[in-house]
Design a protein around this motif. Sequence first.
Motif, short mmCIF file in Angstrom:
data_model
loop_
_atom_site.label_atom_id
_atom_site.label_comp_id
_atom_site.label_asym_id
_atom_site.label_seq_id
_atom_site.Cartn_x
_atom_site.Cartn_y
_atom_site.Cartn_z
N HIS A 174 2.03 3.64 0.26
CA HIS A 174 1.12 2.67 0.90
C HIS A 174 0.33 3.34 2.02
N ALA A 175 1.03 4.16 2.81
CA ALA A 175 0.34 4.84 3.92
C ALA A 175 -0.72 5.80 3.37
N TYR A 176 -0.36 6.47 2.28
CA TYR A 176 -1.31 7.41 1.68
C TYR A 176 -2.56 6.66 1.18
N VAL A 177 -2.31 5.54 0.50
CA VAL A 177 -3.43 4.76 -0.05
C VAL A 177 -4.28 4.17 1.07
N ARG A 178 -3.61 3.76 2.15
CA ARG A 178 -4.38 3.27 3.30
C ARG A 178 -5.29 4.39 3.83
N GLY A 179 -4.78 5.61 3.76
CA GLY A 179 -5.60 6.76 4.16
C GLY A 179 -6.80 6.95 3.23
N VAL A 180 -6.59 6.68 1.95
CA VAL A 180 -7.71 6.77 0.99
C VAL A 180 -8.78 5.74 1.36
N ILE A 181 -8.35 4.53 1.70
CA ILE A 181 -9.30 3.49 2.11
C ILE A 181 -10.01 3.90 3.41
N ARG A 182 -9.27 4.55 4.30
CA ARG A 182 -9.87 5.03 5.56
C ARG A 182 -11.01 6.00 5.26
N LYS A 183 -10.73 6.94 4.33
CA LYS A 183 -11.76 7.93 3.97
C LYS A 183 -12.98 7.25 3.35
N LEU A 184 -12.73 6.22 2.54
CA LEU A 184 -13.84 5.57 1.82
C LEU A 184 -14.60 4.57 2.69
N TYR A 185 -13.86 3.82 3.53
CA TYR A 185 -14.48 2.66 4.21
C TYR A 185 -14.30 2.65 5.72
N GLY A 186 -13.55 3.61 6.26
CA GLY A 186 -13.38 3.67 7.71
C GLY A 186 -12.09 3.02 8.20
N GLU A 187 -11.83 3.23 9.48
CA GLU A 187 -10.54 2.86 10.08
C GLU A 187 -10.28 1.35 10.05
N SER A 188 -11.30 0.56 10.41
CA SER A 188 -10.97 -0.86 10.54
C SER A 188 -10.71 -1.48 9.17
N ALA A 189 -11.43 -1.02 8.14
CA ALA A 189 -11.14 -1.51 6.77
C ALA A 189 -9.74 -1.09 6.36
N ALA A 190 -9.36 0.13 6.71
CA ALA A 190 -8.01 0.63 6.35
C ALA A 190 -6.93 -0.21 7.02
N GLN A 191 -7.18 -0.59 8.25
CA GLN A 191 -6.19 -1.40 8.98
C GLN A 191 -6.11 -2.81 8.42
N ALA A 247 9.53 -5.00 5.78
CA ALA A 247 9.70 -4.52 7.16
C ALA A 247 8.92 -3.22 7.39
N LYS A 248 8.53 -2.57 6.32
CA LYS A 248 7.82 -1.29 6.46
C LYS A 248 6.39 -1.51 6.93
N GLU A 249 5.93 -0.58 7.72
CA GLU A 249 4.65 -0.75 8.40
C GLU A 249 3.47 -1.01 7.45
N ASN A 250 3.49 -0.33 6.31
CA ASN A 250 2.32 -0.41 5.43
C ASN A 250 2.48 -1.33 4.24
N ILE A 251 3.60 -2.04 4.18
CA ILE A 251 3.84 -2.97 3.05
C ILE A 251 3.53 -4.39 3.53
N ASP A 252 2.50 -4.97 2.91
CA ASP A 252 1.94 -6.22 3.45
C ASP A 252 2.18 -7.42 2.54
N GLY A 253 3.12 -7.28 1.61
CA GLY A 253 3.36 -8.39 0.72
C GLY A 253 3.92 -7.88 -0.59
N ALA A 254 3.98 -8.77 -1.57
CA ALA A 254 4.59 -8.40 -2.84
C ALA A 254 3.84 -9.03 -4.00
N LEU A 255 3.79 -8.28 -5.09
CA LEU A 255 3.36 -8.84 -6.38
C LEU A 255 4.62 -8.89 -7.22
N VAL A 256 5.01 -10.11 -7.58
CA VAL A 256 6.33 -10.35 -8.16
C VAL A 256 6.18 -10.78 -9.62
N GLY A 257 6.94 -10.16 -10.51
CA GLY A 257 6.90 -10.54 -11.92
C GLY A 257 8.09 -11.42 -12.26
N GLY A 258 9.16 -10.80 -12.73
CA GLY A 258 10.33 -11.54 -13.22
C GLY A 258 10.83 -12.62 -12.26
#
Length: 249
Positions: free
Chosen positions: A186-203, A223-234
């Motif tokens: 999640h942190a890595y992907v947030r970094g990808v968004i930062r590169k593409l769209y800037g800091e505030s979009a990443a946050q 509880a993890k900093e970069n996990i903002d919810g869940a997509l739940v199947g079963g």
Amino acid sequence: MRNYYIAGNWKMHKTRAEAADLAAALVARLKDGKHKYLVAPGFTLLETVAPIIKGSNILLGAQNCAPEEQGAHTGETSVLQLKDLGVQVVILGHSERRHVYKEDDALINKKVKLALRQGLDVILCIGELLEEREEGRAEQVCETQTVKGLEGVQADDLSRVTLAYEPVWAIGTGKTATPEDADAIHAYVRGVIRKLYGESAAQRIIIQYGGSVKADNAAQLMAKENIDGALVGGAALKADSFVPIAKFS
Ligand code: PEP
């Protein structure tokens, strides 16, 4: 501050009567819930579920849409038809669409842009296969799927996109990524968004985790900093298993 966003993907399960019962139970039991909620019933169930959740704190999602607005596309479902039923959000790029139905990043990107253009919000799923993780390519795979999935999406529209990191090896298998492993991606992907769209979009961007989320692991993941919810199947198929996830504390 990002709001937690908990979504239930009902996949190809339930009859109309069963869907109506589940939707009614969720409306009753989540009405005091503090997070953002969504259910994504199958296409044939949308018209049944829509009036039940209307006016509640649960959004109506679809599990896919066609890449074209309308026309000669036998067996497909258009965003216009989804909107007509009250759908607000569409899940795109789910691993079952990518790997079973062979949807590639270009097709998914076309759907993402069409859905956004038509005013729907999007949950864009990304995630690596087991062998990709074992080869040390999880980050690269998620970066490629994010960059290509969002190609041409303007910064203004990004606020209507949620990402869902779903390691394919954890979906429906009972294996969950550890909270630490999930948070690292999640942190890595947030970094990808930062590169593409800037800091505030990443946050701001919400990144859900998906893959065997259950009542007993939801709180540790969330509880993890970069996990903002869940997509739940079963666990989204019964109110008794979805509500404790949706109301994790
Ligand atoms: C999913 O299909 O998006 C999913 C996460 O499924 P499950 O919770 O069953 O692993």
